[in-house]
Write a protein that holds these residues in place. Structure first.
Motif, PDB file in Angstrom:
ATOM      1  N   ILE A   1       0.828  -1.201   0.110  1.00 32.85           N
ATOM      2  CA  ILE A   1      -0.009  -0.148  -0.041  1.00 32.85           C
ATOM      3  C   ILE A   1       0.737   1.208   0.026  1.00 32.85           C
ATOM      4  O   ILE A   1       0.635   2.189  -0.704  1.00 32.85           O
ATOM      5  CB  ILE A   1      -1.090  -0.045   1.228  1.00 32.85           C
ATOM      6  CG1 ILE A   1      -1.877  -1.118   1.282  1.00 32.85           C
ATOM      7  CG2 ILE A   1      -1.583   1.414   1.216  1.00 32.85           C
ATOM      8  CD1 ILE A   1      -2.736  -1.193   2.431  1.00 32.85           C
ATOM      9  N   ARG A   2       1.889   1.393   0.848  1.00 36.65           N
ATOM     10  CA  ARG A   2       2.699   2.463   0.863  1.00 36.65           C
ATOM     11  C   ARG A   2       3.409   2.574  -0.385  1.00 36.65           C
ATOM     12  O   ARG A   2       3.571   3.789  -1.021  1.00 36.65           O
ATOM     13  CB  ARG A   2       3.860   2.098   1.720  1.00 36.65           C
ATOM     14  CG  ARG A   2       3.655   2.042   3.387  1.00 36.65           C
ATOM     15  CD  ARG A   2       4.810   1.701   4.096  1.00 36.65           C
ATOM     16  NE  ARG A   2       5.833   2.627   3.931  1.00 36.65           N
ATOM     17  CZ  ARG A   2       6.165   3.335   4.938  1.00 36.65           C
ATOM     18  NH1 ARG A   2       5.334   3.600   6.064  1.00 36.65           N
ATOM     19  NH2 ARG A   2       7.070   4.669   4.542  1.00 36.65           N
TER      20      ARG A   2
ATOM     21  N   ASN B   1       1.920  10.302   7.723  1.00 37.77           N
ATOM     22  CA  ASN B   1       0.803  10.346   7.024  1.00 37.77           C
ATOM     23  C   ASN B   1       0.648   9.104   6.228  1.00 37.77           C
ATOM     24  O   ASN B   1      -0.239   8.289   6.309  1.00 37.77           O
ATOM     25  CB  ASN B   1       0.283  11.369   6.265  1.00 37.77           C
ATOM     26  CG  ASN B   1      -0.152  12.530   7.081  1.00 37.77           C
ATOM     27  OD1 ASN B   1      -0.577  12.430   8.179  1.00 37.77           O
ATOM     28  ND2 ASN B   1      -0.651  13.788   6.287  1.00 37.77           N
ATOM     29  N   LEU B   2       1.858   8.762   5.581  1.00 36.14           N
ATOM     30  CA  LEU B   2       2.038   7.572   4.879  1.00 36.14           C
ATOM     31  C   LEU B   2       1.842   6.249   5.633  1.00 36.14           C
ATOM     32  O   LEU B   2       0.984   5.301   5.641  1.00 36.14           O
ATOM     33  CB  LEU B   2       3.288   7.729   3.933  1.00 36.14           C
ATOM     34  CG  LEU B   2       3.675   6.175   3.306  1.00 36.14           C
ATOM     35  CD1 LEU B   2       2.404   6.219   2.021  1.00 36.14           C
ATOM     36  CD2 LEU B   2       4.946   6.240   2.569  1.00 36.14           C
ATOM     37  N   ASP B   3       2.540   6.466   6.854  1.00 37.37           N
ATOM     38  CA  ASP B   3       2.364   5.303   7.782  1.00 37.37           C
ATOM     39  C   ASP B   3       0.942   5.059   8.146  1.00 37.37           C
ATOM     40  O   ASP B   3       0.404   4.096   8.132  1.00 37.37           O
ATOM     41  CB  ASP B   3       3.235   5.493   9.049  1.00 37.37           C
ATOM     42  CG  ASP B   3       4.573   5.284   8.571  1.00 37.37           C
ATOM     43  OD1 ASP B   3       4.899   4.890   7.487  1.00 37.37           O
ATOM     44  OD2 ASP B   3       5.464   5.819   9.490  1.00 37.37           O
TER      45      ASP B   3
ATOM     46  N   HIS C   1      -4.822  -1.125   5.242  1.00 37.32           N
ATOM     47  CA  HIS C   1      -4.643  -2.462   5.437  1.00 37.32           C
ATOM     48  C   HIS C   1      -5.813  -3.245   5.279  1.00 37.32           C
ATOM     49  O   HIS C   1      -6.709  -2.929   5.750  1.00 37.32           O
ATOM     50  CB  HIS C   1      -3.743  -2.826   6.635  1.00 37.32           C
ATOM     51  CG  HIS C   1      -3.099  -4.314   6.242  1.00 37.32           C
ATOM     52  ND1 HIS C   1      -2.861  -4.940   7.379  1.00 37.32           N
ATOM     53  CD2 HIS C   1      -2.755  -4.824   5.125  1.00 37.32           C
ATOM     54  CE1 HIS C   1      -2.120  -6.021   6.891  1.00 37.32           C
ATOM     55  NE2 HIS C   1      -2.227  -5.905   5.544  1.00 37.32           N
ATOM     56  N   GLY C   2      -5.793  -4.255   4.359  1.00 40.88           N
ATOM     57  CA  GLY C   2      -7.085  -5.362   4.220  1.00 40.88           C
ATOM     58  C   GLY C   2      -7.903  -4.814   3.030  1.00 40.88           C
ATOM     59  O   GLY C   2      -8.611  -5.580   2.640  1.00 40.88           O
ATOM     60  N   ARG C   3      -7.637  -3.826   2.670  1.00 41.86           N
ATOM     61  CA  ARG C   3      -8.410  -3.318   1.210  1.00 41.86           C
ATOM     62  C   ARG C   3      -7.818  -3.563   0.148  1.00 41.86           C
ATOM     63  O   ARG C   3      -6.662  -4.055   0.115  1.00 41.86           O
ATOM     64  CB  ARG C   3      -8.571  -1.660   1.468  1.00 41.86           C
ATOM     65  CG  ARG C   3      -9.027  -1.205   2.699  1.00 41.86           C
ATOM     66  CD  ARG C   3     -10.337  -0.266   2.387  1.00 41.86           C
ATOM     67  NE  ARG C   3     -10.731   0.390   3.470  1.00 41.86           N
ATOM     68  CZ  ARG C   3     -11.399   1.504   3.368  1.00 41.86           C
ATOM     69  NH1 ARG C   3     -11.719   2.029   2.209  1.00 41.86           N
ATOM     70  NH2 ARG C   3     -11.705   1.993   4.603  1.00 41.86           N
TER      71      ARG C   3
ATOM     72  N   GLY D   1       7.415  14.995  10.820  1.00 42.49           N
ATOM     73  CA  GLY D   1       7.769  14.872   9.420  1.00 42.49           C
ATOM     74  C   GLY D   1       7.592  16.061   8.721  1.00 42.49           C
ATOM     75  O   GLY D   1       7.342  17.098   9.122  1.00 42.49           O
ATOM     76  N   ASN D   2       7.496  15.883   7.249  1.00 45.85           N
ATOM     77  CA  ASN D   2       7.504  16.886   6.424  1.00 45.85           C
ATOM     78  C   ASN D   2       6.074  17.286   5.842  1.00 45.85           C
ATOM     79  O   ASN D   2       5.260  16.400   5.399  1.00 45.85           O
ATOM     80  CB  ASN D   2       8.287  16.526   5.172  1.00 45.85           C
ATOM     81  CG  ASN D   2       8.168  17.227   3.879  1.00 45.85           C
ATOM     82  OD1 ASN D   2       7.633  18.384   4.095  1.00 45.85           O
ATOM     83  ND2 ASN D   2       8.331  16.756   2.580  1.00 45.85           N
TER      84      ASN D   2
END
Ligand SMILES: Nc1ncnc2c1ncn2[C@@H]1O[C@H](COP(=O)(O)OP(=O)(O)O)[C@@H](O)[C@H]1O
Ligand SMILES: [Mg+2]
Length: 400
Positions: free
Chosen positions: A280-281, A297-299, A306-308, A393-394
């Motif tokens: 997914i990432r 945000n990505l995490d 997850h699961g989709r 983060g950024n």
């Protein structure tokens, strides 16, 4: 006038006493060329096949002028360019509606460069490697993979993989949507499927039988049992003796509807799992660029999704991109909202991570509460004073 390409002659040029290949040591030049002709045709080298065929015809012209003439006519009617022989034939149509029974994409388009789960990549690449080393398989008398069954839930890349294989093999993609064909009057369906298989068998293409389980789904209708059985037999027969030069792919979201006997007929079964968190990432980064989304945000997004299916991830990210453009705000803002919405149904820990991200994105506690479903008390308790926290983060995310 056709000139034999260098390839044909340089790899198999024969001279008297040429016995460099011990396995064909007893063969005449002519026999050797026949073997090479097989090799070239399985490799899909149309120009080379035609050039070599002409050379062979010249050799037999003395002994069998009738045969040579007949074959020459075939090559000639294929017009000056041998590639034209394989130029698209008109697609088969339904006799009543005159609608085309197949979809043909001469050069299939990939909506996105796929992210393959490692196990899927391994299977797909094995198919490609077999085709690249087709001459070794021909020499050993072993056929390459001709038929594949793609299995997995909706939106995990089965259709995409058929397309991707066609692109890699530089072949057109022919698609027969069985769900659509099966919805018409069955008596005609049987005939239509036969016509389609006949057409596809002769085309140098990848044939995709999509929604393969549609056939099995009709089984419950007692009045059509006989015709259905014949249909299944026709399809399985096609899978059994699909030509080595071709590739037939069947895809299904409902493997449980298929008979175990059906599974056994395919050379290769490929299981398509939903994406892992890492998958997914990778997909999100492919969609928005690696500067398009902050790492935190990505995490969170990957954890929430997850699961989709891959399809679902694409839709979520695309709609956030669309909203950012329409509202002329940063993508970071719309993706933060998406995170909040997704977090509504997540567990407390994930909700708090999202709330923290929204806080650093400058959202008020009231907004965060509305987005995540957390009470303002809970937010205050866990993130109290976070307004003064340094952003994680950024957050200079690209608007895209
Ligand atoms: N492995 C993948 N990598 C990237 N995107 C994917 C992948 N699998 C599916 N998608 C996305 O989902 C969409 C639908 O996929 P599709 O192959 O039609 O699913 P299926 O045939 O398994 O139902 C694709 O057009 C693509 O946007
Ligand atoms: Mg599909």
């Amino acid at each position: 006038m056709l000139r034999p390409s260098c390839h044909v002659w340089s790899t198999r040029a024969t001279s008297p006493g040429d016995d460099e290949d011990s396995s064909v040591g007893q063969m005449s030049d002519f026999e050797r060329d026949v073997v090479h002709l097989v090799r070239l045709s399985l490799g899909g080298k149309v120009d080379d096949v035609a050039a070599l065929a002409r050379r062979l015809l010249r050799v037999i012209a003395d002994r069998r002028p009738d045969l040579a003439e007949a074959a020459q006519t075939i090559l000639r009617t294929a017009s000056a360019s041998p590639a034209r022989a394989l130029e698209p034939q008109p697609l088969p149509v339904d006799l009543d509606s005159r609608l085309e029974l197949l979809r043909r994409e001469p050069t299939p388009h990939l909506p996105i460069e796929p992210i393959w789960p490692p196990a899927v990549r391994k299977e797909l690449e094995a198919v490609l490697h077999e085709r690249e080393r087709i001459d070794r398989l021909v020499d050993a008398g072993i056929a390459p993979t001709r038929s594949l069954l793609f299995v997995g839930p909706p939106g995990v890349g089965k259709t995409l993989a058929a397309r991707w294989l066609a692109v890699q093999l530089r072949r057109p993609l022919l698609t027969l949507d069985l769900a659509a064909v099966m919805s018409s009057f069955l008596g005609r369906t049987g005939n239509n499927i036969r016509v389609v298989l006949d057409f596809a068998r002769r085309a140098p293409a990848v044939l995709l039988l999509d929604e393969f389980d549609a056939i099995a789904k009709r089984r419950d209708d007692a009045t059509e049992v006989g015709e259905l059985k014949r249909l299944v037999t026709v399809l399985l027969q096609a899978v059994d003796d699909w030509p080595e030069a071709g590739v037939l792919i069947a895809a299904t979201n409902h493997p449980e509807l298929l008979d175990p006997a059906v599974w056994r007929r395919f050379d290769r079964i490929v299981d398509f799992p939903p994406p892992s968190v890492q998958g997914i990432r990778d997909l999100v980064v492919r969609l928005v660029g690696d500067k398009g989304i902050s790492k935190p945000n990505l995490d969170i997004l990957a954890a929430l999704l997850h699961g989709r299916s891959f399809d679902n991830v694409v839709r979520v990210v695309t709609s956030a991109k669309r909203a950012a453009i329409v509202r002329q705000v940063q993508f970071s803002e719309t993706i933060a909202e998406v995170l909040g919405e997704l977090a509504q149904s997540a567990d407390l820990e994930v909700k708090l991570r999202v709330a923290s991200e929204l806080t650093t994105a400058g959202r008020s506690q009231r907004e965060i509460s509305a987005l995540t479903g957390l009470s303002r008390d809970t937010i205050r308790k866990h993130l109290g004073g976070s307004k003064t926290r340094r952003p994680v983060g950024n957050h200079k995310e690209a608007q895209e």
